[in-house]
Scaffold this motif. Structure first.
Motif, mmCIF file in Angstrom:
data_model
loop_
_atom_site.group_PDB
_atom_site.id
_atom_site.type_symbol
_atom_site.label_atom_id
_atom_site.label_comp_id
_atom_site.label_asym_id
_atom_site.label_seq_id
_atom_site.Cartn_x
_atom_site.Cartn_y
_atom_site.Cartn_z
ATOM 1 N N ILE A 27 5.131 -1.466 -8.050
ATOM 2 C CA ILE A 27 4.139 -1.678 -7.201
ATOM 3 C C ILE A 27 4.201 -0.644 -6.651
ATOM 4 O O ILE A 27 2.102 -0.443 -6.277
ATOM 5 N N TRP A 28 4.860 0.498 -5.513
ATOM 6 C CA TRP A 28 3.878 1.821 -5.513
ATOM 7 C C TRP A 28 3.137 2.408 -6.356
ATOM 8 O O TRP A 28 2.493 3.082 -5.237
ATOM 9 N N LEU A 29 3.376 2.906 -7.323
ATOM 10 C CA LEU A 29 2.495 2.862 -7.848
ATOM 11 C C LEU A 29 1.267 2.729 -8.383
ATOM 12 O O LEU A 29 0.320 2.895 -8.112
ATOM 13 N N ALA A 30 1.120 1.185 -8.407
ATOM 14 C CA ALA A 30 -0.179 0.502 -8.152
ATOM 15 C C ALA A 30 -0.961 0.480 -6.479
ATOM 16 O O ALA A 30 -2.063 0.957 -6.982
ATOM 17 N N PHE A 31 0.229 0.756 -5.809
ATOM 18 C CA PHE A 31 -0.744 1.273 -3.928
ATOM 19 C C PHE A 31 -1.129 2.541 -4.998
ATOM 20 O O PHE A 31 -2.248 2.771 -3.732
ATOM 21 N N VAL A 32 -0.402 3.493 -5.382
ATOM 22 C CA VAL A 32 -1.066 4.698 -4.895
ATOM 23 C C VAL A 32 -2.651 4.799 -6.044
ATOM 24 O O VAL A 32 -3.531 5.852 -5.798
ATOM 25 N N ALA A 33 -2.723 4.027 -7.271
ATOM 26 C CA ALA A 33 -3.676 4.126 -7.578
ATOM 27 C C ALA A 33 -4.895 3.660 -7.005
ATOM 28 O O ALA A 33 -6.195 3.542 -7.793
ATOM 29 N N SER A 34 -4.358 2.837 -6.174
ATOM 30 C CA SER A 34 -5.559 2.460 -5.433
ATOM 31 C C SER A 34 -6.144 3.431 -4.064
ATOM 32 O O SER A 34 -7.385 2.127 -4.055
ATOM 33 N N THR A 35 -5.831 4.197 -4.586
ATOM 34 C CA THR A 35 -6.368 5.466 -3.359
ATOM 35 C C THR A 35 -6.474 6.568 -4.179
ATOM 36 O O THR A 35 -7.022 7.528 -2.876
ATOM 37 N N VAL A 36 -7.167 6.573 -5.309
ATOM 38 C CA VAL A 36 -7.097 8.308 -5.667
ATOM 39 C C VAL A 36 -8.293 7.364 -6.619
ATOM 40 O O VAL A 36 -8.928 6.238 -6.794
ATOM 41 N N PRO A 47 -0.546 10.885 -9.420
ATOM 42 C CA PRO A 47 0.248 11.002 -8.765
ATOM 43 C C PRO A 47 0.965 9.971 -8.211
ATOM 44 O O PRO A 47 0.707 9.245 -8.569
ATOM 45 N N VAL A 48 2.100 10.645 -7.481
ATOM 46 C CA VAL A 48 2.870 9.328 -7.316
ATOM 47 C C VAL A 48 2.680 9.236 -5.271
ATOM 48 O O VAL A 48 3.780 9.118 -5.059
ATOM 49 N N LEU A 49 1.482 10.304 -4.722
ATOM 50 C CA LEU A 49 1.435 9.829 -3.337
ATOM 51 C C LEU A 49 -0.083 9.583 -3.307
ATOM 52 O O LEU A 49 -1.089 10.037 -4.221
ATOM 53 N N PRO A 50 0.268 8.736 -2.042
ATOM 54 C CA PRO A 50 -1.191 7.789 -1.934
ATOM 55 C C PRO A 50 -2.531 9.162 -1.397
ATOM 56 O O PRO A 50 -2.550 10.201 -1.222
ATOM 57 N N GLY A 51 -3.576 8.955 -1.998
ATOM 58 C CA GLY A 51 -5.209 9.595 -2.131
ATOM 59 C C GLY A 51 -6.004 9.756 -0.931
ATOM 60 O O GLY A 51 -5.152 8.651 -0.157
ATOM 61 N N PRO A 52 -7.510 10.212 -0.873
ATOM 62 C CA PRO A 52 -7.726 9.917 0.413
ATOM 63 C C PRO A 52 -8.688 8.925 0.258
ATOM 64 O O PRO A 52 -10.171 8.397 1.035
ATOM 65 N N ASN A 57 -12.000 2.615 -2.102
ATOM 66 C CA ASN A 57 -11.292 1.213 -3.408
ATOM 67 C C ASN A 57 -11.596 0.163 -2.452
ATOM 68 O O ASN A 57 -11.864 -1.204 -3.612
ATOM 69 N N TYR A 58 -10.816 -0.198 -0.794
ATOM 70 C CA TYR A 58 -10.335 -0.873 -0.951
ATOM 71 C C TYR A 58 -11.832 -1.973 -0.477
ATOM 72 O O TYR A 58 -11.784 -2.977 -0.116
ATOM 73 N N LYS A 59 -12.571 -1.253 0.428
ATOM 74 C CA LYS A 59 -14.085 -2.191 0.548
ATOM 75 C C LYS A 59 -14.736 -2.014 -0.924
ATOM 76 O O LYS A 59 -14.791 -3.164 -0.884
ATOM 77 N N ALA A 60 -14.789 -1.638 -1.827
ATOM 78 C CA ALA A 60 -15.377 -1.526 -3.130
ATOM 79 C C ALA A 60 -14.213 -3.271 -3.696
ATOM 80 O O ALA A 60 -14.931 -4.244 -4.041
#
Length: 278
Positions: A27-36, A47-52, A57-60
């Motif tokens: 689930i964490w990897l899915a969240f990270v993938a949603s921020t890069v 990456p294993v840390l959230p991106g900018p 991405n969430y607006k899209a």
């Protein structure tokens, strides 16, 4: 009861923490993938840390989609899940109350007829059910999504078993006080069933939220698609490229309502499952 020593307690907690991390890591990897970006995902190592790109991405994800915005599909899923959960509980409460507290011919037959329907899941009766829904003109409607799924033999059986544990003296006292059956139902039976209702609501909400086959069959209008259908439609066919950040953001958004329901009703849910005097 034998108490665990300090070492065994630490080992037990460590094993549980490892189990939680093992389950939570995807689930964490899915969240990270949603921020890069797409390039960050397809170019190893991931990456294993959230991106900018969280808001982008969430607006899209919320305001775009294959055929309809994800926000519309989330609303459809929420209406469907709430309708199924509330409908199943209401019908099951009334049917179990009638079977337990009303004496009428064929009472046991009707109970077993309801119970036998456990062997007929939606997948078995999906063709005749579709014909009935289509005959009533309920394709591409919330009524078509909800009504065929609101009867529940399991909930009826569970409420019946609980009602049998309610002392007969309560019903006699209510009758002596002049309370009619529905007054007894609303003022005594329903409040005593609160933990059972909460436990079943959580289970039935998730059941309705995760429905895929039935909405896929009766909805041809994209505006009636549910979020589970929407995630499946986001995966490309042929040589198209998947927009993984938006797909992962949609998946995270799809998990939020069930998680909120479970967390908000956690205490009642646990009591409804384990409390011996519920």
């Amino acid at each position: 009861m034998v108490e665990k020593s300090g070492a065994s307690r630490w080992i037990s907690h460590a094993i549980m923490i490892l189990g939680v991390l093992f389950i939570f890591f995807p689930i964490w990897l899915a969240f990270v993938a949603s921020t890069v970006t797409q390039a960050d995902i397809v170019r190893p190592p991931m990456p294993v840390l959230p991106g900018p790109h969280f808001w982008e991405n969430y607006k899209a994800a919320l305001f775009s989609g294959v055929n309809v915005p994800v926000s519309v599909m989330l609303g459809n899923s929420l209406i469907m899940a709430l309708g199924i959960a509330i409908g199943k509980i209401a019908i099951s409460l009334l049917s179990a109350f009638a079977i337990v507290y009303f004496k009428f011919p064929g009472r046991k037959f009707f109970f077993w007829a309801i119970f036998i329907t456990l062997m007929l899941p939606v997948e078995v009766r999906i063709v005749p059910t579709f014909e009935v829904v289509a005959g009533f003109g309920m394709l591409n409607t919330y009524q078509g999504l909800i009504l065929p799924l609101i009867a529940s033999a399991t909930a009826t059986f569970l409420f019946r078993q609980f009602f049998l544990t309610i002392p007969d003296e309560l019903a006699e006292a209510a009758r002596v006080d002049g309370a009619r059956p529905m007054r007894f139902f609303w003022d005594i039976v329903v409040p005593m069933s609160r933990t059972n209702i909460a436990a079943l609501f959580v289970i039935l909400f998730i059941y309705g939220w995760n429905q895929y086959l039935w909405p896929l069959l009766i909805t041809t209008d994209p505006s009636m698609n549910t979020i589970v259908m929407g995630i499946k439609q986001m995966f490309p066919s042929g040589d198209d490229t998947a927009n993984w950040p938006v797909i992962m953001a949609t998946s995270i958004l799809a998990m939020i309502p069930p998680v909120v329901v479970v967390i908000s009703m956690q205490k009642l849910f646990i009591r409804g499952l384990v409390d011996s005097e519920k």
